[in-house]
Design a protein around this motif. Structure first.
Motif, PDB file in Angstrom:
ATOM      1  N   TRP A   9     -49.763 -20.231  -4.155  1.00  0.00           N
ATOM      2  CA  TRP A   9     -50.914 -21.082  -3.816  1.00  0.00           C
ATOM      3  C   TRP A   9     -50.714 -22.253  -2.734  1.00  0.00           C
ATOM      4  O   TRP A   9     -51.171 -22.428  -1.625  1.00  0.00           O
ATOM      5  N   THR A  31     -58.482 -17.577  -9.284  1.00  0.00           N
ATOM      6  CA  THR A  31     -58.479 -18.975  -9.639  1.00  0.00           C
ATOM      7  C   THR A  31     -59.291 -20.135  -8.711  1.00  0.00           C
ATOM      8  O   THR A  31     -59.990 -20.783  -9.253  1.00  0.00           O
ATOM      9  N   ARG A  32     -58.947 -19.781  -7.246  1.00  0.00           N
ATOM     10  CA  ARG A  32     -59.540 -20.689  -6.308  1.00  0.00           C
ATOM     11  C   ARG A  32     -61.074 -20.566  -6.375  1.00  0.00           C
ATOM     12  O   ARG A  32     -61.786 -21.624  -6.374  1.00  0.00           O
ATOM     13  N   GLU A  46     -47.871 -18.137  -9.389  1.00  0.00           N
ATOM     14  CA  GLU A  46     -49.190 -18.217  -8.696  1.00  0.00           C
ATOM     15  C   GLU A  46     -49.345 -19.666  -8.141  1.00  0.00           C
ATOM     16  O   GLU A  46     -49.739 -19.922  -6.855  1.00  0.00           O
ATOM     17  N   LEU A  51     -54.910 -15.182  -7.649  1.00  0.00           N
ATOM     18  CA  LEU A  51     -54.945 -16.526  -7.209  1.00  0.00           C
ATOM     19  C   LEU A  51     -56.584 -16.656  -6.439  1.00  0.00           C
ATOM     20  O   LEU A  51     -57.072 -17.653  -6.585  1.00  0.00           O
ATOM     21  N   SER A  88     -47.343 -18.493 -14.796  1.00  0.00           N
ATOM     22  CA  SER A  88     -48.324 -18.919 -13.643  1.00  0.00           C
ATOM     23  C   SER A  88     -47.384 -20.117 -12.543  1.00  0.00           C
ATOM     24  O   SER A  88     -48.185 -20.352 -11.730  1.00  0.00           O
TER      25      SER A  88
END
Length: 341
Positions: free
Chosen positions: A174, A146-147, A170, A143, A167
């Motif tokens: 999130w 990704t952020r 995730e 995570l 996903s």
């Protein structure tokens, strides 16, 4: 008589020598043929691997990443973030386990949405144009990568997440940890922790297929890509797009990162489940072709308890490839509803 006996003895000895020689020859053949076979196979595999690595480097230079490559961990390993379109809303597409090229997998759907919205496809480590990494595949690390990838690419929240399959975990995590960053989740037959907690179904990865691709042997079987990459199989790629997607497939099938994601699935699912349900609406497009009744039941329940909606569609697990027009149309209605609330 003595002479005759000596002759018989000599003849018998010669026969024994011949028999022993034959046995040695047969034994040599029985040992030698497998050895030669193993050596031959080894030579083929090694030659294939060397040629495969040469072609991979050539293909990387010939078909560079169309989006941003960003170093999320300051270790030289980069993630690929593809963006297009303009608009007040940013839709973030997150791929399922083992999808070799998320950019091409989601293309038929985001092409219909990028006329009105900003879209971003984040390719996790070991997927698409992203590097393979040694960083762990626990849900927190994934995570944060990704952020950070979105931030380094110039994107900013709040987002509307479009997770496919794995996903979904995730996306839910999130929304629980950073609710201010997520306006809604629009799942594409996406996984919810309740389902995996109940079934503990093992993902379908294959060591044989992984070996075939990493050794380059799969290059001699072009039909493997044609039948294994859903966007290609369903006819959503042009000839040029298929050419590029094929090169990515050859280096991004069942990578080490994908295997670790599979191994971490139970641990990650338990952690997401422990957070409870997010305080954002969860919308979900569900595959009618999935014969697992509990899959549908868990997704419908999740949508209802978060104030979202569910849509059961005629199509397979890659529902965004089977019903892109419908999903795009409903997405506009969903986004309008979110902004009115």
């Amino acid at each position: 008589m003595i002479i005759m006996q000596d002759l018989i003895t000599i003849i018998n000895n010669q026969r024994e020598v011949k028999m022993m020689s034959k046995k040695k020859i047969i034994k040599g053949i029985l040992i030698g043929v497998p050895v030669l076979l193993v050596l031959g196979i080894t030579l083929i595999v090694v030659s294939s691997y060397v040629e495969h690595r040469r072609l991979v480097e050539q293909e990387k230079a010939q078909y560079p990443a169309p989006g941003n490559l960003v170093d999320v961990n300051n270790d030289g390993n980069k993630l690929h973030v593809y963006t297009e379109g303009e608009g007040d809303e940013t839709l973030v597409f997150m791929s399922g386990l083992g999808t070799s090229s998320p950019v091409y997998d989601f293309q038929v759907l985001y092409n219909q949405l990028s006329t009105d919205y900003r879209i971003a496809v984040v390719e996790r480590a070991g997927y698409g144009w992203s590097d393979i990494t040694t960083s762990p595949r626990d849900i927190d690390t994934v995570l944060e990568e990704t952020r950070t990838a979105l931030q380094l690419s110039g994107e900013s929240p709040p987002y509307i997440l479009y997770p496919h399959s794995l996903s979904g975990l995730e996306a839910i995590y999130w929304a629980n940890l950073h609710p201010e960053e997520i306006k809604a989740i629009v799942g594409l037959d996406s996984l919810v922790p309740e389902y995996y907690e109940q079934t503990k179904e093992e993902p379908s990865l294959s060591r044989v297929i992984g070996f075939m691709t990493r050794s380059g042997l799969v290059r001699n079987q072009p039909e493997v890509f044609d039948n294994s990459f859903p966007a290609m199989e369903k006819g959503h790629l042009t000839e040029e797009e298929a050419k590029v997607a094929r090169t990515i497939f050859y280096r991004r099938v069942q990578t080490e990162n994908m295997w670790e994601e599979s191994d971490m699935l139970l641990t990650n699912s338990k952690k997401v489940a422990g957070q409870g349900k997010p305080d954002v609406p969860f919308y979900i497009f569900i595959s009618e072709e999935n014969e697992d009744a509990y899959w549908k039941k868990s997704l419908v329940s999740y949508a209802e308890t978060t104030g979202g909606e569910h849509f059961i569609l005629d199509g397979g697990h890659y529902i965004h490839l089977d019903r892109p027009e419908f999903i795009a149309e409903k997405s506009r209605e969903i986004i309008k509803k979110i902004n009115e609330n």
